[in-house]
Design a protein around this motif. Structure first.
Motif, PDB file in Angstrom:
ATOM      1  N   PHE A  43       0.838  -1.210   0.000  1.00 39.09           N
ATOM      2  CA  PHE A  43       0.000   0.000   0.000  1.00 39.09           C
ATOM      3  C   PHE A  43       0.870   1.256   0.000  1.00 39.09           C
ATOM      4  N   LYS A  48      -3.433  -0.947  -3.890  1.00 37.40           N
ATOM      5  CA  LYS A  48      -4.735  -0.819  -3.213  1.00 37.40           C
ATOM      6  C   LYS A  48      -4.660  -1.539  -1.858  1.00 37.40           C
ATOM      7  N   PRO A  49      -5.107  -0.889  -0.769  1.00 38.42           N
ATOM      8  CA  PRO A  49      -5.016  -1.544   0.548  1.00 38.42           C
ATOM      9  C   PRO A  49      -5.971  -2.733   0.663  1.00 38.42           C
ATOM     10  N   THR A 376      -7.158   8.816   1.029  1.00 38.31           N
ATOM     11  CA  THR A 376      -7.875   7.553   1.263  1.00 38.31           C
ATOM     12  C   THR A 376      -8.608   7.607   2.598  1.00 38.31           C
TER      13      THR A 376
END
Length: 482
Positions: A43, A48-49, A376
């Protein structure tokens, strides 16, 4: 209504209703679910986490009203709600003192956000973070994340700024504590005001937001509601955790332990963006910080920390927030907040209050580690505070509903009884007339009048029966000689 609902807390002081308001009998459970981050390095490198939900860690929540006192001639009542929590291993997935969670390092992001814009402070904090090994993410036990741990960066900051708390925890100082003094309306003057919050911490308005509408303290605190609820009304609830009032609307009819109830739930418009719902513009403290639908930035009442509230798994939020995190699966059944209220009494028969804590992470100048990050909304944890009415209280509500039904329908019952009595009378009258007519039809023809009959022994010599009675016969009278 023939049944008087205007029963206020003043009249009920010392009564069963007042006691159950002070110490609610149904058991309340608080469940905590954490999002364990499984690809931290990827990440930070731009991927993408990915998160995996871990939970529940369940606690029995005990709550009672303390320092209860009547004010304004009994039209209002002042109280503090004390909450305490006891861990329940049998209702949990693991031991909170052992289970480790990798998540956003909230103290670090709070400090970085605080010094953002100051070149010297940013550099100093960056040096501190490197020297003590404080990263953007941290791995801690569930116990530490919930109830508090001494954070090395906060310790360093507090040495030069004593106002800064050295300990961080999502529920730190929430055990055996209260969220401020509430003053409630008792409903003495108007039953519609029953349970409505008059002031919180001595104020009738908030000061976190930028519009009067957003700063209004509306409705109850979620523990009591006025009777005679309507499907068309909006139910307002003030929640200190969200630092604002929210509202709920009717969803559907339900039944809990034989008690009919209306389900009320927050619609999408409650946390909608200002474009979707202009009434929410006041919740944007700075125009640049306005978030999309389904989110509420609660920084103003969290000492500026970049905390964002939402429903679990971004339920009712823009799909872009769901898509940004691998592992988000919003489901109405599991993630909606709702109240099941008996409409006649306003009693809560079942409730699930669900909320998610997120951290807004972004690129912050002065901190090289954040250089590769986009804005985010990162999920940390969500909670579910649930309650179902206990059997004893349910039986009392059912009994009350029966009384209400009988009392409110009393005139109809009287009319109904009268109708039944009339029908019975007509049937009996008809039966009696039928018997009379039947006997008239079957009477033998008589040649003599009633006066021409007399009683005479059956024989000249009266026969005696064992009971000393005499057999009597009805015979024509012998004609007398002229």
């Amino acid at each position: 209504s023939a049944f008087n609902f205007n029963t206020n807390l003043t009249q009920l002081e010392g009564s069963r209703v007042f006691e159950s308001w002070k110490t609610p009998p149904p058991p309340v459970y608080m469940e905590y679910f954490f999002f364990n981050v499984t690809n931290v390095d990827e990440f930070l490198g731009g991927a993408k986490p990915e998160v995996k939900q871990v939970g529940p860690y369940t606690y029995r929540e005990y709550r009672y009203k303390d320092n209860v006192s009547m004010v304004d001639n009994g039209t209002k009542v002042s109280a503090y709600t004390i909450k305490s929590f006891v861990f329940l291993r049998e209702k949990s997935v693991g031991d909170p003192t052992e289970d480790m969670i990798t998540t956003v390092n909230i103290p670090a992001w709070a400090v970085m956000t605080k010094v953002k814009g100051s070149f010297w402070k940013s550099n100093l904090v960056s040096i501190w973070m490197n020297s003590i090994g404080s990263g953007l993410f941290t791995t801690r036990t569930v116990q530490e994340l919930l109830w508090g741990y001494e954070d090395p960066l906060l310790v360093r900051v507090s040495s030069s700024n004593p106002d800064v708390e050295r300990v961080f925890g999502l529920m730190y100082k929430k055990n055996e504590s209260h969220s401020g003094e509430f003053v409630y309306h008792t409903g003495e003057q108007n039953y519609m005001d029953y349970g409505r919050v008059a002031t919180w911490k001595g104020e009738s308005k908030l000061n976190f937001w930028t519009s009067d509408q957003s700063n209004n303290i509306n409705g109850s605190d979620g523990s009591a509601f006025h009777p005679l609820l309507n499907k068309d009304e909006r139910i307002y609830i003030f929640t200190p955790d969200l630092c604002r009032s929210i509202y709920m609307e009717f969803e559907k009819d339900v039944e809990v332990k034989g008690i009919p109830a209306y389900r009320f739930t927050p619609p999408r418009s409650v946390l909608a963006s200002k474009e979707e719902n202009p009434a929410n513009e006041g919740f944007c403290v700075h125009p640049k910080e306005c978030l999309g639908t389904g989110l509420l930035k609660v920084s103003p009442c969290r000492k500026g920390a970049p905390v964002v509230a939402s429903f679990p798994h971004f339920h009712l939020a823009d799909s872009k927030y769901v898509d940004a995190i691998e592992g988000m699966t919003p489901q109405r059944e599991h993630h909606q907040t709702y109240l099941d209220l008996n409409p006649t009494t306003g009693v809560i028969v079942r409730a699930n209050k669900r909320a998610q804590v997120n951290i807004l992470i972004s690129r912050i100048s002065g901190f090289p580690k954040t250089r590769g990050l986009n804005d985010t909304i990162f999920p940390v944890m969500f909670l579910n505070e649930s309650v179902v009415i206990d059997d004893v209280s349910a039986a009392r509500v059912q009994k009350l509903l029966l009384i209400v039904t009988l009392v409110s329908n009393f005139p109809l019952i009287i009319v109904g009884l009268g109708t039944i009595m009339l029908i019975v009378f007509i049937i009996l009258l008809a039966k009696a007339l039928f018997n009379i007519v039947f006997h008239i039809i079957n009477l033998p023809l008589q040649t003599s009048t009633e006066d021409d009959t007399s009683y005479s022994p059956v024989s000249d010599k009266e026969k005696e029966d064992p009971q000393n009675g005499t057999f009597i016969g009805l015979t024509p009278k012998p004609e007398t000689q002229a």
